[in-house]
Every structure is written in C-alpha cells, then in structure tokens.
Design an enzyme around this catalytic site. Structure first.
Site, PDB file in Angstrom:
ATOM      1  CG  ASP A   2      -0.420  -0.214   2.501  1.00 60.05           C
ATOM      2  OD1 ASP A   2       0.780  -0.549   2.600  1.00 60.05           O
ATOM      3  OD2 ASP A   2      -1.153  -0.049   3.492  1.00 60.05           O
ATOM      4  CB  THR A  43       1.593  -6.726   0.025  1.00 55.65           C
ATOM      5  OG1 THR A  43       1.758  -6.778   1.444  1.00 55.65           O
ATOM      6  CG2 THR A  43       0.121  -6.894  -0.304  1.00 55.65           C
ATOM      7  CB  ILE A  44       3.898 -11.388   2.344  1.00 59.26           C
ATOM      8  CG1 ILE A  44       4.541 -10.497   3.408  1.00 59.26           C
ATOM      9  CG2 ILE A  44       4.883 -11.750   1.241  1.00 59.26           C
ATOM     10  CD1 ILE A  44       5.637 -11.181   4.195  1.00 59.26           C
ATOM     11  CG  ASP A  45       1.653  -6.976   4.866  1.00 58.84           C
ATOM     12  OD1 ASP A  45       2.422  -7.825   5.350  1.00 58.84           O
ATOM     13  OD2 ASP A  45       1.955  -5.781   4.739  1.00 58.84           O
ATOM     14  CE  LYS A  58      16.107 -34.941  20.968  1.00 58.95           C
ATOM     15  NZ  LYS A  58      17.052 -33.885  21.007  1.00 58.95           N
TER      16      LYS A  58
END
Length: 147
Positions: free
Chosen positions: A79, A107-109, A147
């Site tokens: 943006d 954008t990865i947002d 584990k």
C-alpha cells in the site's frame, strides 16, 4: 518488452523509490532475467523503505525518467509503494511528463484486495504456501526426533 518493440529496453530501479530519485538503475537484460526466472526475483533489484515525499524528490524522479526517456514506470509493492506511485503519477501528469506510472500490488500482508478485480495480491499466496510448507517440515522433523 522486446516482443512488442525490438528497440524497447526495461530498466529496474535499485533499492525502491530511492533508486528512482537518485537515478540508480540497471538495464534488465535477458542474462539478468534468466538468473532470477522462477525464483520470485524479490532480491533482483532490492527494496527500500524510502518514500518520494519532498518537491526535490518528485522533481529529481521526473528528471531521471526524462533523462532516460522512460515511457512507463511500474511500481510493484504494497500500500505504501502504490500510494507513492499514485502521487508520482499525479505529479508527472501535472508537470507534463511523458512517463506514465501504474501500480502492481505485491504484498505478503494480503491487505491489497479489491474484489473482483484484485481478489488477492501476488506475494500473499506464495508466502502462505511457503510458510505452510515450512511448518509442515518442522512438524515432520519434530516427529522424526522422537522427543
């Protein structure tokens, strides 16, 4: 770009907006492009957190675009980047600059959506898939550790 016109050249501004107003760019050749093909290419040009804000930065950006005869500038980013691109487009138009500016959302947002035209920005889907794969790998590794 050479498909449309053999004399066309593509340049990339290094380190985001800072590269535009300082004139820091590279001609994108086939050799450069081939080195980044199918890798996402995010690190090809680098990115920056700079903004083009002052009259001097707007003026210098236009001077650089004019000096290299740039017909079009594609701003790729989130943006902030696209807001900066829109302001640059308005400035160029008001000053009669031939360089046309358009924005491409990346954008990865996932915050740049405009259904049905832009249902999701590129970058977001890739990030989701990559993180899901990484989480899955960690889960499998954890099982194998017993584990």
């Amino acid at each position: 770009v050479k498909k449309w016109h053999p004399d066309s050249e593509m340049v990339g501004f290094l380190d985001g907006p800072h590269g535009i107003f300082t004139g820091n760019f590279v001609k994108i050749t086939d050799e450069i492009m081939d080195g980044f093909r199918n890798t996402g290419g995010f690190d090809m040009l680098g990115s920056g957190r700079h903004k083009i804000e002052s009259e001097e930065q707007f003026r210098d950006s236009m001077a650089v675009c004019n000096a290299i005869g740039l017909d079009g500038l594609v701003v790729i980013g989130g943006d902030d980047s696209n807001t900066n691109g829109a302001l640059l487009a308005e400035y160029f138009k008001a000053k009669g600059c031939k360089t046309k500016v358009c924005g491409a959302p990346k954008t990865i947002d996932g915050d740049l959506k405009c259904p049905p035209h832009i249902p999701i920005s590129f970058g977001f889907d890739t990030a989701c898939k990559t993180y899901a794969t990484l989480v899955g790998n960690v889960a499998v590794d954890a099982l194998s550790a017993q584990k």
